[in-house]
Design a protein around this motif. Sequence first.
Motif, PDB file in Angstrom:
ATOM      1  N   VAL A 217       0.824  -1.206   0.000  1.00 55.38           N
ATOM      2  CA  VAL A 217       0.000   0.000   0.000  1.00 55.38           C
ATOM      3  C   VAL A 217       0.860   1.259   0.000  1.00 55.38           C
ATOM      4  O   VAL A 217       0.634   2.192  -0.792  1.00 55.38           O
TER       5      VAL A 217
ATOM      6  N   ALA B  69       0.762   4.106  -2.779  1.00 53.37           N
ATOM      7  CA  ALA B  69       0.021   5.324  -2.440  1.00 53.37           C
ATOM      8  C   ALA B  69       0.811   6.332  -1.623  1.00 53.37           C
ATOM      9  O   ALA B  69       0.382   7.478  -1.478  1.00 53.37           O
TER      10      ALA B  69
ATOM     11  N   ALA C 272      -2.166   6.356   1.839  1.00 57.02           N
ATOM     12  CA  ALA C 272      -2.512   5.083   2.467  1.00 57.02           C
ATOM     13  C   ALA C 272      -3.522   5.298   3.591  1.00 57.02           C
ATOM     14  O   ALA C 272      -3.558   6.355   4.218  1.00 57.02           O
ATOM     15  N   THR C 273      -4.343   4.302   3.829  1.00 56.36           N
ATOM     16  CA  THR C 273      -5.286   4.338   4.950  1.00 56.36           C
ATOM     17  C   THR C 273      -5.200   3.033   5.721  1.00 56.36           C
ATOM     18  O   THR C 273      -4.808   1.992   5.162  1.00 56.36           O
TER      19      THR C 273
ATOM     20  N   ASP D  77      -7.716   1.361   6.721  1.00 61.83           N
ATOM     21  CA  ASP D  77      -8.722   0.468   6.145  1.00 61.83           C
ATOM     22  C   ASP D  77      -8.138  -0.308   4.970  1.00 61.83           C
ATOM     23  O   ASP D  77      -8.359  -1.517   4.837  1.00 61.83           O
ATOM     24  N   ARG D  78      -7.401   0.390   4.135  1.00 58.92           N
ATOM     25  CA  ARG D  78      -6.821  -0.269   2.955  1.00 58.92           C
ATOM     26  C   ARG D  78      -5.756  -1.277   3.358  1.00 58.92           C
ATOM     27  O   ARG D  78      -5.667  -2.374   2.788  1.00 58.92           O
ATOM     28  N   ILE D  79      -4.940  -0.929   4.335  1.00 61.63           N
ATOM     29  CA  ILE D  79      -3.904  -1.856   4.812  1.00 61.63           C
ATOM     30  C   ILE D  79      -4.540  -3.082   5.444  1.00 61.63           C
ATOM     31  O   ILE D  79      -4.133  -4.223   5.180  1.00 61.63           O
TER      32      ILE D  79
ATOM     33  N   SER E 152      -7.510  -4.333   4.890  1.00 60.19           N
ATOM     34  CA  SER E 152      -8.132  -5.137   3.842  1.00 60.19           C
ATOM     35  C   SER E 152      -7.091  -5.957   3.095  1.00 60.19           C
ATOM     36  O   SER E 152      -7.291  -7.143   2.821  1.00 60.19           O
ATOM     37  N   ALA E 153      -5.949  -5.331   2.762  1.00 60.69           N
ATOM     38  CA  ALA E 153      -4.889  -6.040   2.043  1.00 60.69           C
ATOM     39  C   ALA E 153      -4.295  -7.160   2.883  1.00 60.69           C
ATOM     40  O   ALA E 153      -3.846  -8.186   2.355  1.00 60.69           O
TER      41      ALA E 153
ATOM     42  N   LYS F  31      -9.982  -3.807  10.767  1.00 56.46           N
ATOM     43  CA  LYS F  31      -9.254  -2.633  11.250  1.00 56.46           C
ATOM     44  C   LYS F  31      -9.011  -2.706  12.758  1.00 56.46           C
ATOM     45  O   LYS F  31      -7.887  -2.415  13.215  1.00 56.46           O
TER      46      LYS F  31
ATOM     47  N   LYS G  98      -1.172   4.307  11.167  1.00 58.26           N
ATOM     48  CA  LYS G  98      -0.449   3.993   9.926  1.00 58.26           C
ATOM     49  C   LYS G  98       0.973   4.548  10.001  1.00 58.26           C
ATOM     50  O   LYS G  98       1.902   3.978   9.401  1.00 58.26           O
TER      51      LYS G  98
END
Length: 207
Positions: free
Chosen positions: A25, A29, A34-35, A37-39, A41-42, A47, A57
């Motif tokens: 991520v 990004a 980066a967020t 939430d995205r980390i 999810s990956a 969360k 983060k």
Amino acid sequence: MSTARSRTRIQARNRARILEAALDVFSEAGLRGATLDRIASAAGLSKPNLLYYFRSKEEIHRTLINALLDSWLEPLRALNPEGEPVEEILAYVLRKLEMARTMPRESRLFANEILHGAPHVGDIIEGPLKELVDEKAALIARWAEAGRIAQVNGHHLIFSIWATTQHYADFDVQVRGILGSRDDAHFSEAARFLTHLYRRALTPEPC
């Protein structure tokens, strides 16, 4: 006792998953884009589960950067004062190029950090990194003064090596797009080109 060991293994595995996902991520990004939430999810975690291991983060980013810097400096540390100067420098070039091939995400992570003013590694750049580069630049100067390599500025030689090798990671999409490369064959071509380039630049003129 077995339950405690199992819990420790799970925690270590989850931390590793988070850091691996965050590397993807952040390299795409940057820190700002980066967020959590995205980390999460990956990493395949919720969360709240992620926040059990890292508070923010920024903490994840610092952990990645700190782990990266040690391996990032190792190729330069390996420049051997007792070795044959031109071959030592060429070996350094190839070590850096191999890192660009095998660690492109880490290279982009570091590049993003620098482009944003190095908020997390400024003290390292002006401390341990500067000390190491100054030491190796002085070694290169001694080799040049002794006539064992051409007259070059050690600092700018190191900067040029960073530029010509890390480019293949930081601008990977551009390189592959221009060359039409679908695999890593261009790294072998780059290795031959850079070896020839630096050998000619470093070899002293015959007396």
